[in-house]
Design an enzyme around this catalytic site. Structure first.
Site, mmCIF file in Angstrom:
data_model
loop_
_atom_site.group_PDB
_atom_site.id
_atom_site.type_symbol
_atom_site.label_atom_id
_atom_site.label_comp_id
_atom_site.label_asym_id
_atom_site.label_seq_id
_atom_site.Cartn_x
_atom_site.Cartn_y
_atom_site.Cartn_z
ATOM 1 N N GLN A 191 -8.632 -2.562 0.541
ATOM 2 C CA GLN A 191 -9.753 -1.794 -0.013
ATOM 3 C C GLN A 191 -10.235 -1.001 1.199
ATOM 4 O O GLN A 191 -10.901 -1.540 2.076
ATOM 5 C CB GLN A 191 -10.816 -2.772 -0.546
ATOM 6 C CG GLN A 191 -11.920 -2.126 -1.364
ATOM 7 C CD GLN A 191 -12.717 -1.059 -0.632
ATOM 8 O OE1 GLN A 191 -12.372 0.134 -0.682
ATOM 9 N NE2 GLN A 191 -13.753 -1.448 0.063
ATOM 10 N N ALA A 234 -1.872 -2.164 2.751
ATOM 11 C CA ALA A 234 -2.695 -2.345 1.545
ATOM 12 C C ALA A 234 -4.083 -2.820 1.946
ATOM 13 O O ALA A 234 -4.222 -3.660 2.832
ATOM 14 C CB ALA A 234 -2.049 -3.387 0.630
ATOM 15 N N GLU A 278 -12.954 1.085 12.927
ATOM 16 C CA GLU A 278 -14.237 0.603 12.374
ATOM 17 C C GLU A 278 -14.623 -0.741 12.992
ATOM 18 O O GLU A 278 -15.791 -1.124 12.980
ATOM 19 C CB GLU A 278 -14.152 0.470 10.852
ATOM 20 C CG GLU A 278 -14.205 1.793 10.112
ATOM 21 C CD GLU A 278 -15.543 2.490 10.235
ATOM 22 O OE1 GLU A 278 -16.557 1.930 9.797
ATOM 23 O OE2 GLU A 278 -15.588 3.600 10.791
ATOM 24 N N GLY A 284 0.837 -1.201 0.000
ATOM 25 C CA GLY A 284 0.000 0.000 0.000
ATOM 26 C C GLY A 284 0.871 1.249 0.000
ATOM 27 O O GLY A 284 0.514 2.280 0.569
ATOM 28 N N LYS A 308 -11.676 -6.669 8.286
ATOM 29 C CA LYS A 308 -10.545 -6.182 9.088
ATOM 30 C C LYS A 308 -10.487 -6.894 10.441
ATOM 31 O O LYS A 308 -9.410 -7.085 11.005
ATOM 32 C CB LYS A 308 -10.671 -4.666 9.292
ATOM 33 C CG LYS A 308 -10.254 -3.853 8.079
ATOM 34 C CD LYS A 308 -8.734 -3.771 7.993
ATOM 35 C CE LYS A 308 -8.266 -2.844 6.906
ATOM 36 N NZ LYS A 308 -6.795 -2.710 6.855
ATOM 37 N N GLN A 342 -2.027 7.165 1.348
ATOM 38 C CA GLN A 342 -1.654 8.241 2.282
ATOM 39 C C GLN A 342 -0.623 7.772 3.307
ATOM 40 O O GLN A 342 0.437 8.391 3.482
ATOM 41 C CB GLN A 342 -2.901 8.738 3.020
ATOM 42 C CG GLN A 342 -2.583 9.647 4.211
ATOM 43 C CD GLN A 342 -3.780 9.969 5.083
ATOM 44 O OE1 GLN A 342 -4.337 11.047 4.960
ATOM 45 N NE2 GLN A 342 -4.193 9.062 5.949
ATOM 46 N N TYR A 400 -16.323 -4.089 5.258
ATOM 47 C CA TYR A 400 -14.931 -3.662 5.484
ATOM 48 C C TYR A 400 -14.497 -4.006 6.913
ATOM 49 O O TYR A 400 -13.447 -4.613 7.141
ATOM 50 C CB TYR A 400 -14.826 -2.146 5.244
ATOM 51 C CG TYR A 400 -13.532 -1.528 5.718
ATOM 52 C CD1 TYR A 400 -12.368 -1.634 4.970
ATOM 53 C CD2 TYR A 400 -13.471 -0.829 6.928
ATOM 54 C CE1 TYR A 400 -11.174 -1.069 5.415
ATOM 55 C CE2 TYR A 400 -12.289 -0.260 7.373
ATOM 56 C CZ TYR A 400 -11.145 -0.383 6.613
ATOM 57 O OH TYR A 400 -9.964 0.181 7.057
ATOM 58 N N THR A 415 -8.291 -1.196 12.430
ATOM 59 C CA THR A 415 -9.079 0.031 12.335
ATOM 60 C C THR A 415 -10.132 0.178 13.428
ATOM 61 O O THR A 415 -10.711 -0.819 13.885
ATOM 62 C CB THR A 415 -9.788 0.064 10.953
ATOM 63 O OG1 THR A 415 -10.839 1.042 10.975
ATOM 64 C CG2 THR A 415 -10.429 -1.278 10.612
HETATM 65 O O1 F7E Z 1 -16.344 8.731 6.583
HETATM 66 C C1 F7E Z 1 -19.627 10.396 6.914
HETATM 67 C C2 F7E Z 1 -19.650 8.893 6.798
HETATM 68 O O2 F7E Z 1 -15.272 7.837 4.513
HETATM 69 C C3 F7E Z 1 -16.407 9.344 7.840
HETATM 70 C C4 F7E Z 1 -11.134 4.956 6.451
HETATM 71 O O3 F7E Z 1 -9.799 5.392 6.427
HETATM 72 O O4 F7E Z 1 -11.347 5.644 8.721
HETATM 73 C C5 F7E Z 1 -11.931 5.782 7.442
HETATM 74 O O5 F7E Z 1 -13.271 5.312 7.453
HETATM 75 C C6 F7E Z 1 -17.840 9.677 8.197
HETATM 76 C C7 F7E Z 1 -18.840 8.511 8.040
HETATM 77 O O6 F7E Z 1 -14.152 7.525 6.774
HETATM 78 C C8 F7E Z 1 -19.939 11.701 3.542
HETATM 79 O O7 F7E Z 1 -20.984 8.400 6.804
HETATM 80 C C9 F7E Z 1 -20.923 11.992 5.449
HETATM 81 O O8 F7E Z 1 -19.680 8.496 9.173
HETATM 82 O O9 F7E Z 1 -14.155 9.748 5.765
HETATM 83 P P1 F7E Z 1 -14.952 8.492 5.811
HETATM 84 P P2 F7E Z 1 -14.562 6.217 7.610
HETATM 85 O O10 F7E Z 1 -15.682 5.509 6.992
HETATM 86 O O11 F7E Z 1 -14.703 6.643 9.030
HETATM 87 C C10 F7E Z 1 -11.291 4.313 9.240
HETATM 88 C C11 F7E Z 1 -10.547 4.337 10.547
HETATM 89 C C12 F7E Z 1 -10.791 3.314 8.262
HETATM 90 O O12 F7E Z 1 -10.217 2.308 8.638
HETATM 91 C C13 F7E Z 1 -11.183 3.480 6.843
HETATM 92 O O13 F7E Z 1 -10.333 2.758 5.988
HETATM 93 O O14 F7E Z 1 -18.302 10.691 7.315
HETATM 94 N N1 F7E Z 1 -19.930 11.075 5.640
HETATM 95 N N2 F7E Z 1 -20.943 12.377 4.166
HETATM 96 C C14 F7E Z 1 -19.300 10.872 4.473
HETATM 97 N N3 F7E Z 1 -18.241 10.095 4.158
HETATM 98 C C15 F7E Z 1 -17.801 10.120 2.871
HETATM 99 N N4 F7E Z 1 -16.730 9.370 2.541
HETATM 100 N N5 F7E Z 1 -18.417 10.898 1.914
HETATM 101 C C16 F7E Z 1 -19.488 11.713 2.211
HETATM 102 O O15 F7E Z 1 -20.009 12.396 1.349
#
Ligand code: F7E
Length: 340
Positions: A84, A82, A128, A9, A154, A13, A150, A126
């Site tokens: 998804q 690395a 998550e 990966g 993980k 970032q 996801y 993570t």
């Molecule tokens: O979403 C909300 C969405 O996609 C954060 C990855 O690095 O961190 C990341 O996962 C929040 C969620 O990150 C939009 O619903 C609102 O509640 O930036 P995100 P994530 O899902 O927290 C963890 C630690 C990982 O491991 C993952 O690989 O934001 N949200 N509106 C949105 N999110 C996105 N992407 N787009 C929107 O329009």
């Protein structure tokens, strides 16, 4: 002799920040990347380390290829970054996500067990995995409750890491990292999506409002540059273990928008509810944000906040960049980038 580290990966970032950090420590760095027709090396070029890394073809789904690189190079340390990694996409591609983020890790552990058992292994786990969190704040002992394909994948990888440690004495560490952002963050993740779009609005490169999903979920956002140091520290300790890496602060998407808006001279007022909510700039009356249900997730993780006291006590690690500084760093970078 210099130590060697292999980073899967490398084009992401965290791959860029970690490679830079290890090169400064005089490591020989092998960067594993998946072949693509577009240029995926832009981050390594921006960090000015592209020509200092030995790049090798790699695919988490190709066990023969994994065996070959591990057997040939037998690195001192392997950092598995690395994946998804886009949570949203995992509902569309649950099988692929599980293959790459779950089975892929098992392939790596098997190859290490077979061909290079002295290699120390870091797994990018993570927050998550805490999902519908059963405890606030979350620590290494908090029970898991994954909410997406996801997170399920993980979680399998996390336990495989623990299991190979306990079964075969492999030095495998699981870093349970909470969200970590930077100006190098992928544009589909919410923080970068916001800073890039607001910067374009500010520089008058677009008139279109930014479409977002759930504005009320809360995340513990740290700086990726701080977090890669902790990956390395885990592998330098005498014993392999699991560590939560977090800032201990949580903020909603709405808070993030307000904080970065200050640098764009927007003063946002919210009107309407749920799917009809809008963020209007009080000064100009322009609509800056529109809620769009296409960005809602089938199951949401509402609140994450980590307690990294174990990392502090055992590895003397603490995050340096606070939420406000992170917002400032990202929005100023994107205002500058979009202006150019
Ligand atoms: O979403 C909300 C969405 O996609 C954060 C990855 O690095 O961190 C990341 O996962 C929040 C969620 O990150 C939009 O619903 C609102 O509640 O930036 P995100 P994530 O899902 O927290 C963890 C630690 C990982 O491991 C993952 O690989 O934001 N949200 N509106 C949105 N999110 C996105 N992407 N787009 C929107 O329009």
């Amino acid at each position: 002799m210099n130590k060697s580290a292999m980073i899967s990966g490398i084009t992401g970032q965290d791959g860029g920040y970690l490679a830079k950090f290890l090169l400064q420590k005089n490591y020989t760095v092998y960067g594993l990347y998946r072949r693509a027709s577009n240029d995926t090396f832009f981050r390594l070029k921006e960090h000015e380390i592209f020509d200092k890394i030995t790049l090798l073809d790699f695919d988490l789904l190709e066990f023969t290829n994994i065996c070959r690189v591990i057997r040939k190079y037998q690195p001192d340390e392997f950092y598995n970054l690395a994946a998804q990694s886009f949570v949203s996409a995992s509902w569309e591609e649950p099988l692929y996500t599980t293959q790459a983020d779950g089975m892929g890790v098992l392939y790596l552990l098997e190859a290490i067990r077979e061909f290079s058992p002295k290699t120390k292994f870091y797994q990018a786990s993570t927050s998550e995995m805490f999902g519908k969190a059963v405890e606030i704040p979350q620590t290494e002992k908090t029970p898991f409750y994954p909410r997406s394909p996801y997170a399920v994948a993980k979680l399998m990888a996390h336990w495989a890491c623990v299991n190979y440690r306990e079964s075969f004495n492999i030095f495998s560490c699981s870093g349970i990292l909470f969200n970590h952002e930077s100006p190098m963050r992928g544009e589909e993740f919410v923080t970068r999506k916001i800073t890039l779009h607001l910067a374009k609005l500010y520089n008058k490169l677009t008139d279109a409002p930014l479409k977002l999903g759930n504005l009320d979920s809360k995340r513990d956002w740290g700086f990726a540059g701080d977090y890669v140091e902790m990956m390395w520290k885990m592998l330098q300790n005498d014993n392999p273990d699991n560590y939560v890496i977090a800032t201990g602060e949580t903020h909603s998407i709405r808070d993030f928008i307000h904080e970065v808006s200050r640098y764009c001279n927007f003063d946002i007022e919210w009107q309407g509810n749920n799917e009809n909510e809008k963020g209007i700039d009080k000064k100009s009356g322009k609509t800056i944000i529109m809620v769009d249900k296409q960005f809602f997730r089938p199951a949401e993780v509402d609140l994450l906040i980590g307690n990294a006291v174990k990392a502090k006590e055992i590895l003397s690690w603490e995050p340096k960049v606070k939420f406000n500084d992170l917002c400032k760093m990202m929005i100023l970078h994107d205002i500058d980038k979009t202006r150019k």
